[in-house]
Write a protein that holds these residues in place. Structure first.
Motif, PDB file in Angstrom:
ATOM      1  N   LEU C 405       0.638  -1.388   0.130  1.00  0.00           N
ATOM      2  CA  LEU C 405      -0.382   0.151   0.487  1.00  0.00           C
ATOM      3  C   LEU C 405       0.739   1.345  -0.304  1.00  0.00           C
ATOM      4  O   LEU C 405       2.228   0.816   0.579  1.00  0.00           O
ATOM      5  N   ASP C 406      -0.158   2.608  -0.251  1.00  0.00           N
ATOM      6  CA  ASP C 406       1.546   3.594  -1.063  1.00  0.00           C
ATOM      7  C   ASP C 406       0.422   4.146   0.927  1.00  0.00           C
ATOM      8  O   ASP C 406      -0.251   5.147   0.623  1.00  0.00           O
ATOM      9  N   ALA C 407       2.220   5.067   1.744  1.00  0.00           N
ATOM     10  CA  ALA C 407       1.546   5.842   2.620  1.00  0.00           C
ATOM     11  C   ALA C 407       2.450   6.909   1.877  1.00  0.00           C
ATOM     12  O   ALA C 407       3.728   6.812   2.391  1.00  0.00           O
ATOM     13  N   ASN C 408       2.160   8.335   1.154  1.00  0.00           N
ATOM     14  CA  ASN C 408       3.029   9.082   1.120  1.00  0.00           C
ATOM     15  C   ASN C 408       4.748   8.398   0.085  1.00  0.00           C
ATOM     16  O   ASN C 408       5.242   9.176   0.407  1.00  0.00           O
ATOM     17  N   GLY C 409       4.079   7.529  -0.745  1.00  0.00           N
ATOM     18  CA  GLY C 409       5.386   7.689  -1.379  1.00  0.00           C
ATOM     19  C   GLY C 409       5.769   6.023  -0.678  1.00  0.00           C
ATOM     20  O   GLY C 409       7.019   5.506  -1.650  1.00  0.00           O
ATOM     21  N   LYS C 410       5.949   6.227   0.725  1.00  0.00           N
ATOM     22  CA  LYS C 410       6.014   4.943   0.664  1.00  0.00           C
ATOM     23  C   LYS C 410       5.599   3.062   0.542  1.00  0.00           C
ATOM     24  O   LYS C 410       4.318   3.788   1.023  1.00  0.00           O
ATOM     25  N   LYS C 411       5.976   2.479   0.105  1.00  0.00           N
ATOM     26  CA  LYS C 411       5.250   0.785   0.110  1.00  0.00           C
ATOM     27  C   LYS C 411       5.380   0.462   2.279  1.00  0.00           C
ATOM     28  O   LYS C 411       6.215   0.655   2.621  1.00  0.00           O
ATOM     29  N   VAL C 412       4.093   0.319   2.634  1.00  0.00           N
ATOM     30  CA  VAL C 412       3.523  -0.093   4.047  1.00  0.00           C
ATOM     31  C   VAL C 412       2.760  -1.503   4.007  1.00  0.00           C
ATOM     32  O   VAL C 412       1.820  -1.478   2.542  1.00  0.00           O
ATOM     33  N   GLY C 413       2.668  -1.383   4.824  1.00  0.00           N
ATOM     34  CA  GLY C 413       1.187  -2.934   5.562  1.00  0.00           C
ATOM     35  C   GLY C 413       0.626  -2.422   6.253  1.00  0.00           C
ATOM     36  O   GLY C 413       0.632  -1.527   6.824  1.00  0.00           O
TER      37      GLY C 413
END
Lengths: 456, 456, 456, 456
Positions: C405-413
Motif C-alpha cells: 500500500l502507498d503511504a505518502n510514497g512509501k510502501k507499507v502494510g
C-alpha cells in the motif's frame, strides 16, 4: 408357523442387540414346567440356569401362576399414583423382613427391571451425598445396562460403543481367591485385597479422599455378595466385614445388589446375610416374581429414603408397582415365609456341590467348583486346572443345547449359562424346587457332556 | 386389612419417592373394568386418564386378559437369550407395519419400561454417531426418569437432587401455539420457531455446528409428536415437516417417543403419522400390552440397528422380551390390525372434543381445549382464559377423587390426570373403547366439577 | 538465518496448531514500535489490531518497558508462595478501583494467561454454588481454549476434535442488533432477547429452573460486554441492565470477561462500565501488561473469594503472580490512573468511527461500522450491505499483509484482524496512543485496500 | 511502604486462593541473586528449592537476563499469528534435541503456563484417540490446576470444592519403593506394581479393555519420571521400560510431564532419559525460561501433531509463543547445548546426595534420602525412620524461614519446599549453578535446623 419361518422373520425384523444370537441359530422354546424347557417338537431340556436365577421357584410354579391369574381377574391395571393393597403388603413384608434380619428400619421402593431399580438407588445415593456421582464397584460386577448402570458395571465392552461415561465407577478387584488378583493364597493373605482398598484413604494423593474435609470423592460402593455375571464367585469369610469397616470409617454407603442372588439363591433370603454385614441399600428384582413380571425395587435405610429427603416424584415409572407384579411378588414372599427355603437350599446346595466336586475328580477340564446355597460354579480350564478355556466352554454349551444327551434312553438337552471373566464358568442356578432325581440326572448329563466335549 | 391399616403401613414402609402421595391420603383401588376403577367400598370412578394412556383398550379387556391367561399356562417364562414365537411375530408385525406406513425397513428391539427403551435408543444413537452423547429435546418433553432419560427430559426438578448431568440435552421450545414462546400468532408466524432452531446452524458461533466439518455437536432430536406430561399440546400443521428438513440437512436423527401417544391414542397407530414425517427411531411402551405385563421397545431404521452395527449383547435386560408381555402385545397388535381404530378414534375423539368445547363455553376457567384423536386437553386458567390456575386445577382433582359426583342418582368419582408446564392442564386419555354414554356422563361430571370448584 | 530458512524449519518443527498459518506463508516480523510492526527488510506495517488488544499502550511503550527492565535488575524471580510488594500494590490498586467504581468490596487473584484466569473464575463459581458446573454464555462469546474455557466458548469448532464436554454451556443469543437473532428492529424490540432469556425461568419445564426449590441448574452467566472474537459487537443500551435483573432474581452470578475489552479498549477502565451494571466477578488479562508478560487474573466480590470460602491453595500456578508481570502491570495501572484515558479514548474513538463511517459511504462492501471507545468494527458484506462476504474479507487481509500500500510514497502494510460469526468483520483495536496522523493514514490505507480488493 | 502496611493491604485485597499463606505471616522478598533471596532488611536466604525448579540456572542469571533485556529493546511484543525467529529457532532446537536423543521426529507447540501446555497435550491425545477423554495417571502425580489438569492430578483435595469431574483419571500407584504400595521389597518384587497394572488388560471385566475390539477405555498415561509435588520420588530401574511395554501393547500413549524435572533438574535434558523409554508427548515449562517470562509447551510425535491431524487453530493462547519468552528460552537452550550440564549435575548431585546421607546418619528424624541429578529428597519421619512426621516438617520450615540460622557468624534463612503424600518430604531443587561452598553451607544449615527442631 414353522421354526424355519420364524427364524427367517427373526433374522429380518428382530434386533440382535437385545441379547439373543449367542448360539447360531438361536433356539426356540414353546413350553416350560418345573426344571424343564420344551421345544416345539416336545423335546425336554433340563434347565440348570433358570433364566439367570429369575425363576427360583420352578417354571410354571402353580401357586405363583395362580396368584397372577387371580390378579388378572380382579385388578390387572392401576396407575401407580394410586395404591392397591398388594403393593403395600409387599413393601411391608420386605421392610419387616429386613428389620427382623438386621434390626434396621427402612422403606421399599419399586420400579420395573433391575437396571431401573439400580438407577433409583443411584438417585438415592446421589441425593444423600449432596450430588456426588462417583461410585466404587467391583471388577467383574454387573448391575445392568442402562447408561447409568453401565457406568458402574465393570466390562468396558458394555460401554465402548457409546461414547463418554462421565460417571464411570472406580473398579476394585473382587476377592476371587481361585485367581487372586494379587497372587496371594487365601490361607495367609490376611485379606490383603481389603488392605489395598483401605490404602486409598491413607492420603489425599491416592486420589479419593480429602483428609482436611474428611470426605470421599466416592459416595457408595456397589457390591454383589456373590458375583453373578462375573461367574458365581464366592468371597472368602471375613471379606465383607473388613470392607464394611473401611466404608463406615469413610462414610461411604454400601449398596447391595441382590438382583441375581436374592431370594434364597445363595441359601439365605438375601445373599449378603451369609457375610455378616448390614447394607445401606438393597436392590432386588428377578426372582421376586419368579420371572412372571419384571417388578424390581430397593430397600433403603430410613435416613436415606424418608419422604422428607426423598419426596414424592423423586423417581417414577409407569409400571413401577404394577398390580400384576406386586400380587405375584407378595405371594412369593409369603411362600418364602411359609416354607423353609433356608434348610432346603442348604441341603440341596450341599448335594449339588458334592455332585460337581465328583465331576471335577473325573474331568481334568474342571478347574474349580464351588457353591453357596443353590448358586454353584464349574470353571472350565485347560488340563492344568487353571488356564481358562473359553473354546471348550462354548463347545460344552453347544453340545448341551443340541439336545442329544441320553436320559434313561430319552434324548434330552441341557440349558446352561456361561459367565466369568474369561467366559469359561458354567454358572449353575437350578430351580430351588429341583428334585434329587433331577440333580442326579444333571450330574449324569454333565458327565456325558464333559466326556463328549473332550473326546475331540 | 382395612384401608386405614393399609395406609398406616404405607406411611411407614413405602417409599413416597416412586410416585404416589400427590393426593393426601392416597386413594386405594381394588378392582377395575372398562372405563372404571372401583374402591373397596365398590364405588365407581370413571377414568378419563387410563393410567396415562397405558390402558388404551379398557381395563380388564377380555381379549387381552385371555391372551395373558393362555400364555401363563403354556410358556410363562423364558430367558431372552432363547426365542419364543410371540416375540418374533410381534417384532415382525410392528416392523412390517412401519414399513407399510413409511416405506422404511427396520427392526424391533425390546426392553421393559419406556425409560429403558429410551436408554436403548440413546445407545443406538450414540453408537451410530461415533459416540456423541448430546441430544436436542423439547421444552416440556418427557422421556423417562432413569438418569439418561432425565438428561433429555426438560424439567430441571427431575435432575436437581442428583448432581451433575454431563449429557444434559439442549431444550428447544415446543410449538405450544396457545402460549407461543415467541409471542407469535399461528396465523402468520411462518413457523418462526423452526426458523429459530434452524438459525443455530448458520455459523459455528451459535455453538452446535462446525461448517468446516459439516457436523453437529448434537446427534439426535428427541420428540413427542404430542407432548404427554407437557399437557397434550398439539403442534401446528407443517411444524414437523419443516423441522425434519433442518434435521436431515444437518444429519441429526429424529427419535420419535411414542410411549404415551402411540397405539391410536392420537388417532393413528403412531401419533407422528399425523404430521407427515418419517422418524429414524420410534420408541414405544405403555399401551402395547394395555398395561398388563410391561413390555417396551423401539423400532429403528435398518442402517442404525442391523446386526453388524448393533450386534448381540449391545443392550440387555432380563425381562426385555418376556413371553407374558410379548404374548399380550402380539394380541393387542392383531386387535389393532383387525378393528378399525382409526375411524373409531377419529369419531369418538371428535365427539369428545365437541363435548369439552361446549364445557369451555359454559365455564370461564376453561382457557383452552384441544384434541387429536383420543388425546384431549382442558387448560384451567383464570377468567382471562389465559393465566394458568394451578390451585383451581388441584381443587378440581380433589373434588373429582372425593367420589361425590352425581351419576343419575349414584355417587361416583372421576379419575383425572394433570399435566402441563404450569400443572394446570387436565390431560384426557379416555379408553378408546369408551361408549358414547360414558362420554356424555364424562361431560356431565366435568360440568358438575367445574361448577362446584368455582362455587367457592 | 534467512526468512526462507526460518520458514523451512517452521514447516518442519513447529506445530501449526498453536495459531499461526492463517496466511500462507506466515509473516515474520522482527521489530515493533508505537503503532508499527517491521519485517526484516525494514518495511513498516501499521497495526490496527495491536495483538488483539493486548498492546493498548503501543508497541515498546517506554514507560512500561523501563518498568520491566528495572524489575529484571532487582527481583526477576520469586516463587508465588512468597510475597513481593508489586503484587500487593497491583492487587490493591485494582480492588480499590473496582470499589470506587461500583462500591463493591472484593479481592484480586492472579494467574498467567486469560484462559487460566477463566478457569480460576470457574472454580470460584463452582465452589460458591455448591459444585454446580453449568454456565450460561453468549453465542459468539470467547473465553479461551483450555478444555474448561472451550466448554463456555460458543464455537463448536473449538470442541469438535476433543470428544465430550460434560460442562458445555447453554449459549444465549447476543444482542447483535445489525443481525438480530429474532429478526427484530432495535427501535421497537423492547429488548425481546432478554425476555426470551427470562422466559426460561417461567416454569420448570423450560429446563433450567426449579420453582419448588428456587434454584437454577446454571450457576453463572459469562459475558463479554463487547464481544471480541465475535466481531466487536456492541450491545444496545439497556440490555445488560435488564439482563442483570433476571440474573439477580434467579441468583445467577454475572462473570464479566474483560480480557480483551478491559483497560480502556472500550473507553472505560472496564468495558462493562459503559452499561450500568455491577459484575460479581471480573476476569482480566492481555493489556494489563501491555503484552509484556502473560499475567492475568480476576477480581471477585468478597463473599465469593474471602479466605474462609476460597482458602490458600484453592488454585495455583507457578507463574501466577510472577514479579516481572506484576511490576509491569502495576506501572500500567498507575499510568492509567495518571493519564486521562477516558477522554483520550472517547475523542480518538469518535474520530476513528467517523473515519470508517466515511469509508462505508464510499465502499458498498462495508455493510456496517460501529465503535465504542477504541474498539471498532467494519463488517464486510456483499453490495446488499448485509450478506457476509468472507472471501472478500480474506482478500482484504491478504492485500493488507502484502505490504504494497502507498503511504505518502512509501510502501507499507496494514495489520488487520478478522472476527465475527462469519469471519467477515475487521475488528479494529488500534493503539490507544495512536496519533491523529496515523488514524488519517489508516483511513487512507483502508480506502486503498477496499478499492483494490473490489477492483477484481 | 513498610512490610506491615503491605501485609495489611494483602490481607484485605489479595485472594489467598492463589497459593500464598502457607506460612503466617507470608514472607516478603525484594531481591534475588544466584542461590539467594533477600528480604527488605537485606537478610539473605539460601534457596534450596529455586521456585520449585523453575530457576535452574540461578536467580538473575546474567546471560538469560541479558537475553530478556535485548528482546525488550527489539521485538517485545508480537501477536502469535505472526512469526518471529526466536520462536522458530527454539522449536527447532528442542525438536532436533529430541530427535537426536530418541530418533523420533516431532514438532514443538507453545503455550503459557505448564497447565495450559498440559491442556494442549490433552487435546492432542483426545484428537488422536477419536475423542477419548479418560487418562491413566499416577497416585501422587501433579499436572496442574486448570479443571482439565486437576482431573488427572491425583489429590482429591484439588477437586473437592469444584463439583463433578467427568474426565477424572484412573490413578495408578507410583513405584515409591521406600513405601511400596503393595508391601513388597525392591530386591525381589519383580516389579509387581507393573504386573498389577498389566493385569487390568487381561479381561474386559477389569473395566478398561475390550479384547473383542482391541481397544482401551483410556487413551494415555500421564507420568512424571520423578514425581515433583509427590515428593521427588525416584522410580526403580526397569520400571518405566516394563510399563512402556504394556502401554505399547495396548496402544496407550505415554505423556511425559517434564514441567518440573526437565532441563537437567534430574541430570539429563529430560528426566525420562534416565529410564530408557521413549515418550509420545513431552510437556515442558518452568525452567525453560529460568523463571523469567512464562513459556511452556510440548513436543509430540509427528503422527500426533502434524498439520493434517492437528491443524492451525487447534489450540490458541494470546501469549503462547510471546517473543520475550521465546528469546529467553532460546538462550537457555543454547546455554544447555554449550555447557556440560550433564556432568555438572551428576557431580554436584552426587556431592549433595552424600551430604544429606551424612545428615541422615546424624539425625533420626531423617527417614529417607535419595536423589537423581539435582533433584533430591529428605523424608522427615518419627524416630522409627518410617512414620511420616508432618508436624516436625512444618516446624523445620518455620525455623528455616525465621532467618536465624548461623552462617559463619551471619544470620541467614533457608528456603525449603515441602512435598510428599504426607507433606513430610523436603524436596530439594538447588540451583544447578550452586557452588560447592554453598552446598557445604546448606548441609551445615540443615544440620542446625534438624538439631534445633528436635531440641523441643
Amino acid at each position: 408357523m414353522s421354526d424355519t419361518d420364524l427364524l427367517r422373520d427373526e433374522a429380518q425384523y428382530c434386533s440382535f442387540g437385545d441379547t439373543v444370537h449367542y448360539i447360531d441359530p438361536p433356539k426356540i422354546f414353546s413350553r416350560c414346567e418345573g426344571s424343564y424347557l420344551y421345544d416345539d417338537a416336545g423335546k425336554a431340556y433340563l434347565d440348570l440356569q433358570m433364566w439367570y436365577s429369575a425363576v427360583n421357584f420352578g417354571y410354571a410354579n402353580k401357586r405363583l401362576n395362580d396368584a397372577l391369574h387371580r390378579q388378572i381377574d380382579t385388578l390387572p391395571q392401576l396407575a401407580c399414583q394410586y395404591l392397591h393393597k398388594e403393593k403395600i403388603e409387599l413393601a411391608t413384608a420386605i421392610a419387616k423382613r429386613v428389620e427382623k434380619t438386621w434390626g434396621t428400619k427402612g422403606r421399599v421402593h419399586f420400579n420395573v427391571g433391575g437396571a431401573q431399580a439400580i438407577e433409583d438407588s443411584l438417585k438415592i445415593v446421589r441425593n444423600a451425598s449432596g450430588g456426588k456421582s462417583l461410585m466404587f464397584a467391583f471388577e467383574g460386577g454387573y448391575h445392568g445396562r442402562t447408561l447409568g448402570a453401565s457406568a458402574i458395571t465393570s466390562s468396558y465392552r458394555y460401554r465402548r460403543r457409546y461414547g463418554h461415561f462421565g460417571d464411570r465407577a472406580q473398579f476394585v478387584p473382587f476377592p476371587y481367591c481361585y485367581r487372586c488378583p494379587y497372587g496371594k493364597k487365601r490361607e495367609d493373605c490376611g485379606l490383603h485385597c481389603v488392605d489395598q482398598f483401605a490404602r486409598l484413604f491413607d492420603t489425599e494423593y491416592y486420589g479419593v479422599w480429602d483428609p482436611k474435609d474428611g470426605s470421599s470423592e466416592y459416595a457408595a460402593f456397589y457390591v454383589e455378595a456373590i458375583q453373578g455375571t462375573g461367574g458365581y464367585v464366592i468371597p472368602p469369610p471375613g471379606y465383607f466385614e473388613k470392607l464394611k469397616q473401611v466404608l463406615e470409617a469413610r462414610k461411604i454407603l454400601l449398596v447391595d445388589d441382590e438382583i441375581q442372588m436374592g431370594f434364597y439363591r445363595a441359601g439365605k433370603f438375601w445373599a449378603l446375610e451369609n457375610f455378616n454385614v448390614k447394607p445401606d441399600i438393597i436392590v432386588f428384582g428377578k426372582a421376586v416374581t419368579n420371572g412372571l413380571n419384571p417388578i424390581a425395587g430397593l430397600w433403603a435405610r430410613e435416613e436415606l429414603i424418608n419422604p422428607q429427603i426423598f419426596p414424592p416424584g423423586s423417581t417414577h415409572s409407569t409400571f413401577s408397582s404394577n398390580p400384576l407384579g406386586t400380587a405375584v411378588a407378595l405371594e412369593a414372599v409369603k411362600m418364602m415365609e411359609e416354607d423353609d427355603y433356608e434348610t432346603m437350599t442348604r441341603e440341596k446346595g450341599a448335594y449339588f456341590l458334592e455332585g460337581i466336586k465328583d465331576l471335577k475328580k473325573r474331568h481334568k477340564i474342571v478347574g474349580d467348583v464351588d457353591g453357596l446355597g443353590m448358586a454353584l460354579r464349574i470353571e472350565i480350564t485347560a488340563e492344568d486346572r487353571f488356564t481358562p478355556d473359553k473354546a471348550m466352554t462354548d463347545k460344552i454349551v453347544d453340545i448341551a443345547m443340541a439336545g442329544d444327551l441320553d436320559a434313561n434312553g430319552k434324548k434330552v438337552g441341557l440349558v446352561l449359562d456361561i459367565g466369568g471373566y474369561w467366559k469359561n464358568v458354567i454358572t449353575l442356578a437350578p430351580s430351588l424346587t429341583i428334585s434329587y432325581e433331577e440333580m442326579d440326572l444333571a450330574f449324569n448329563l454333565l458327565d456325558q457332556l464333559f466326556t463328549r466335549a473332550t473326546r475331540g
